[in-house]
Design a protein around this motif. Structure first.
Motif, mmCIF file in Angstrom:
data_model
loop_
_atom_site.group_PDB
_atom_site.id
_atom_site.type_symbol
_atom_site.label_atom_id
_atom_site.label_comp_id
_atom_site.label_asym_id
_atom_site.label_seq_id
_atom_site.Cartn_x
_atom_site.Cartn_y
_atom_site.Cartn_z
ATOM 1 N N GLU A 60 0.833 -1.199 0.000
ATOM 2 C CA GLU A 60 0.000 0.000 0.000
ATOM 3 C C GLU A 60 0.871 1.254 0.000
ATOM 4 O O GLU A 60 2.017 1.247 0.464
ATOM 5 N N ASN A 61 0.294 2.333 -0.527
ATOM 6 C CA ASN A 61 1.050 3.578 -0.667
ATOM 7 C C ASN A 61 1.555 4.112 0.663
ATOM 8 O O ASN A 61 2.658 4.663 0.741
ATOM 9 N N ASP A 62 0.749 3.937 1.738
ATOM 10 C CA ASP A 62 1.185 4.471 3.025
ATOM 11 C C ASP A 62 2.411 3.723 3.540
ATOM 12 O O ASP A 62 3.308 4.320 4.152
ATOM 13 N N LEU A 63 2.479 2.419 3.286
ATOM 14 C CA LEU A 63 3.667 1.653 3.653
ATOM 15 C C LEU A 63 4.849 2.041 2.776
ATOM 16 O O LEU A 63 5.984 2.168 3.248
ATOM 17 N N LEU A 64 4.579 2.225 1.491
ATOM 18 C CA LEU A 64 5.652 2.572 0.563
ATOM 19 C C LEU A 64 6.294 3.906 0.922
ATOM 20 O O LEU A 64 7.523 4.073 0.816
ATOM 21 N N GLU A 65 5.488 4.849 1.359
ATOM 22 C CA GLU A 65 6.015 6.164 1.732
ATOM 23 C C GLU A 65 6.992 6.069 2.901
ATOM 24 O O GLU A 65 7.893 6.895 3.041
ATOM 25 N N ARG A 66 6.823 5.053 3.754
ATOM 26 C CA ARG A 66 7.667 4.881 4.936
ATOM 27 C C ARG A 66 8.885 3.994 4.671
ATOM 28 O O ARG A 66 9.768 3.887 5.522
ATOM 29 N N ALA A 67 8.914 3.367 3.487
ATOM 30 C CA ALA A 67 9.939 2.353 3.205
ATOM 31 C C ALA A 67 11.169 2.988 2.561
ATOM 32 O O ALA A 67 11.462 2.785 1.378
ATOM 33 N N ASP A 68 11.924 3.728 3.348
ATOM 34 C CA ASP A 68 13.070 4.478 2.815
ATOM 35 C C ASP A 68 14.208 3.573 2.356
ATOM 36 O O ASP A 68 14.986 3.948 1.480
ATOM 37 N N ARG A 69 14.317 2.356 2.933
ATOM 38 C CA ARG A 69 15.425 1.461 2.587
ATOM 39 C C ARG A 69 15.050 0.457 1.500
ATOM 40 O O ARG A 69 15.882 -0.311 1.033
ATOM 41 N N LEU A 70 13.799 0.477 1.063
ATOM 42 C CA LEU A 70 13.303 -0.566 0.173
ATOM 43 C C LEU A 70 13.957 -0.506 -1.205
ATOM 44 O O LEU A 70 13.992 0.550 -1.846
ATOM 45 N N GLU A 71 14.459 -1.668 -1.634
ATOM 46 C CA GLU A 71 15.088 -1.789 -2.950
ATOM 47 C C GLU A 71 14.279 -2.669 -3.902
ATOM 48 O O GLU A 71 14.346 -2.495 -5.120
ATOM 49 N N LEU A 72 13.546 -3.636 -3.327
ATOM 50 C CA LEU A 72 12.852 -4.613 -4.171
ATOM 51 C C LEU A 72 11.519 -4.989 -3.553
ATOM 52 O O LEU A 72 11.436 -5.276 -2.358
ATOM 53 N N PHE A 73 10.464 -5.005 -4.385
ATOM 54 C CA PHE A 73 9.196 -5.595 -3.978
ATOM 55 C C PHE A 73 8.997 -6.859 -4.808
ATOM 56 O O PHE A 73 8.883 -6.791 -6.038
ATOM 57 N N ALA A 74 8.949 -8.007 -4.140
ATOM 58 C CA ALA A 74 8.784 -9.303 -4.808
ATOM 59 C C ALA A 74 7.313 -9.693 -4.723
ATOM 60 O O ALA A 74 6.844 -10.178 -3.690
ATOM 61 N N CYS A 75 6.589 -9.478 -5.813
ATOM 62 C CA CYS A 75 5.156 -9.742 -5.839
ATOM 63 C C CYS A 75 4.898 -11.242 -5.944
ATOM 64 O O CYS A 75 5.528 -11.929 -6.757
ATOM 65 N N THR A 76 3.979 -11.747 -5.141
ATOM 66 C CA THR A 76 3.672 -13.169 -5.164
ATOM 67 C C THR A 76 2.577 -13.506 -6.175
ATOM 68 O O THR A 76 2.116 -14.642 -6.232
ATOM 69 N N PHE A 77 2.161 -12.536 -6.975
ATOM 70 C CA PHE A 77 1.254 -12.766 -8.095
ATOM 71 C C PHE A 77 2.070 -12.901 -9.375
ATOM 72 O O PHE A 77 3.184 -12.390 -9.482
ATOM 73 N N ALA A 78 1.471 -13.545 -10.373
ATOM 74 C CA ALA A 78 2.101 -13.577 -11.697
ATOM 75 C C ALA A 78 1.963 -12.217 -12.370
ATOM 76 O O ALA A 78 2.878 -11.748 -13.041
ATOM 77 N N GLY A 79 0.802 -11.583 -12.178
ATOM 78 C CA GLY A 79 0.580 -10.265 -12.771
ATOM 79 C C GLY A 79 0.954 -9.149 -11.813
ATOM 80 O O GLY A 79 0.998 -9.335 -10.590
ATOM 81 N N THR A 80 1.231 -7.978 -12.371
ATOM 82 C CA THR A 80 1.615 -6.820 -11.545
ATOM 83 C C THR A 80 0.726 -5.614 -11.818
ATOM 84 O O THR A 80 1.009 -4.515 -11.347
ATOM 85 N N ASP A 81 -0.370 -5.810 -12.575
ATOM 86 C CA ASP A 81 -1.209 -4.680 -12.946
ATOM 87 C C ASP A 81 -1.967 -4.100 -11.761
ATOM 88 O O ASP A 81 -2.537 -3.007 -11.854
ATOM 89 N N HIS A 82 -1.993 -4.817 -10.631
ATOM 90 C CA HIS A 82 -2.680 -4.309 -9.442
ATOM 91 C C HIS A 82 -1.751 -3.485 -8.551
ATOM 92 O O HIS A 82 -2.199 -2.930 -7.542
ATOM 93 N N LEU A 83 -0.484 -3.424 -8.894
ATOM 94 C CA LEU A 83 0.497 -2.729 -8.048
ATOM 95 C C LEU A 83 0.570 -1.241 -8.380
ATOM 96 O O LEU A 83 0.307 -0.834 -9.512
ATOM 97 N N PRO A 84 0.976 -0.399 -7.411
ATOM 98 C CA PRO A 84 1.201 1.028 -7.681
ATOM 99 C C PRO A 84 2.555 1.216 -8.372
ATOM 100 O O PRO A 84 3.518 1.707 -7.769
#
Length: 236
Positions: A60-84
């Motif tokens: 979610e966007n609120d988590l993403l805004e706080r994730a200053d160290r984040l380098e990779l989001f590993a989606c557990t779906f095959a598709g990514t069209d639901h991601l921001p």
């Protein structure tokens, strides 16, 4: 628990996946990395800002805004069209997907659906529920012709599981010159699709939705199918 994890597993799973089991598997495969499972929304808010990698269905966007160290989001779906995706790109976060992860289950579901119609199991269940103890005609799946539109991970898994059923298989793919695991491989052009459909008892749509496949199968193509043909839509 280590308060500075390398990888955070979000609490929400997919397709019945146990995120606790997923986290444990990551620990086994990445023994030199600290993996934390965020079991509650509060834990997600605490752990995600510390992580270099986050994995789950979405972030979610609120988590993403706080994730200053984040380098990779590993989606557990095959598709990514639901991601921001735009927000992830703005934060410099790379994204991976889980292409092929659902192939075994979708392949088994597709074959199960074909068998239901071949053996008319749905009619048997209906009569049982209504205490109608009368015979009805079913059919054998053997000697059927099955066309699989799309020979990616799902299509290949379907073909693999069809071995032993003694059916004829036709694969339809964008580049038929690549061949495939089916008895016959045809292309995306209109003539090929109508040729395959005219001979098909079952059609499984296992292709992704994109500019090449949008409208590939419509009213005109369905009209070419034999009257008793069954279409299984496993496509996105």
């Amino acid at each position: 628990m280590n308060t500075d994890p390398d990888i955070v597993v979000l609490r929400e799973g997919t397709e019945g996946l146990s995120m606790a089991s997923y986290a444990e598997t990551l620990r086994e495969r990445l023994p030199d990395r600290t993996v934390a499972l965020a079991r509650t929304p509060k834990k997600e808010r605490e752990l995600v800002p510390q992580a270099r990698v986050v994995t789950g269905i979405t972030i979610e966007n609120d988590l993403l805004e706080r994730a200053d160290r984040l380098e990779l989001f590993a989606c557990t779906f095959a598709g990514t069209d639901h991601l921001p995706m735009d927000a992830l790109a703005d934060h410099g976060v790379a994204v991976t997907n889980a292409g092929g992860i659902h192939a075994p289950g979708i392949a088994e579901q597709s074959i199960g659906n074909m068998l239901v119609f071949a053996r008319r199991l749905h009619e048997g269940w209906r009569r049982k529920e209504n205490d109608e103890w009368r015979h009805f005609q079913s059919h054998e799946f053997t000697d059927s012709t099955v066309t699989i539109v799309g020979l990616g991970s799902i299509g290949q898994a379907i073909v693999q599981r069809l071995e032993g059923f003694e059916v004829e298989t036709i694969g339809i793919r964008y580049t038929p010159s690549k061949g495939g695991p089916t008895d016959e491989v045809l292309g995306f052009d209109e003539a090929d699709i109508h040729e395959a459909f005219s001979r098909s008892d079952y059609v499984v749509l296992a292709c992704p939705l994109n500019d090449l496949t949008r409208g590939l199968v419509g009213e005109d193509e369905l009209a070419t199918l034999p009257p008793n043909a069954v279409v299984v839509n496993a496509a996105r």
